[in-house]
Design a protein around this motif. Sequence first.
Motif: not given
Length: 336
Positions: A276-282
């Motif tokens: 969940r924490g990586e979605v924005a960066e992805t």
Amino acid sequence: MLKRRTLLAAAASCLLLSPLAHAEYKAEYTVSTVLPAAFPWGQAAEKWVELVNERSEGRINMKIYSNSQLVSGDQTKEFSAMRSGLIDMAVGSTINWSPQVPELNLFSLPFLMPDYEAIDAITQSETGDKIFSAIEKRGVTPLAWGENGFRELSNSKIAIDQPEDLKGLKIRVVGSPLFQDTFSTLGANPTQMSWADAKPALTTGAVDGQENPVAVFDVARIDQVGQTYLTRWHYMADPLVFGVSTRVWRTFSPEDQALLKQAAIDAGKWEIEKSRGEVAETLEKIRERGVEVIDLTPEQHAAFVEATQPVYENWAPKIGEDLVKEAQEAVANRNN
């Protein structure tokens, strides 16, 4: 002499009841996954293996076989292979296990879960416990939840933001009849194929689009095969399940069962938070590669919800109407 024999028998009995008696443990246990360690899914399996090895001090060795290689690439056969004991363990998809466990189709109902809180409201509740019971009744012991993420829609033709945009589009879907029904209801032409066949089909234009979590879109570089539009519609999420073949599970001591389960719980929590924490960066990386990312307004989202209601009428009886209603109530009350 009789006393000595009695003592030896008592010692042997104690040994059989102790964890040390499980010297018959396999030298290596197979762990099946669909995606390798480049993806959060594969990372969940790696974390589980790492924690078990560490906490058992090397007594329980697990080896990951990704890309569904233990079932010749047919991910829908994973559950059956576990049930029969051909696969020892897996971090599996609720989608891929749903042909054998109909209750798992709950997670594939379109637009049931609009956000992460909704996923948690189902998995971390009595509803989730009932789903685990359904899995267990069919020969696999579920230990913990993981997460593959919300499945978003990409295509090479149009920026999709309303149901009408899907009419006539050829969309690759996984091997689940529910997916076929959802996309047919929206007017698309769903085509079932394995992930191994999907990328070539996108390359040649045999299909126009596909649906997958953004992590899969990113790592698999789906933008390189003409997928220039990505609609974040959150139409379904794909929880993962850490599971052990019940035949295999029964060979472990109670202490090691507890060890395996707690390691799965810890690995699942770690992977969910990471995913969940990586979605924005992805998403930012995907945008930088020229992909147009479409975020639906509440009104646009509501139009898709309304358009897919017939899917519920068809599938609720197959999944269990009480279970569907319970899940809907859990989602509705998630912020209370």
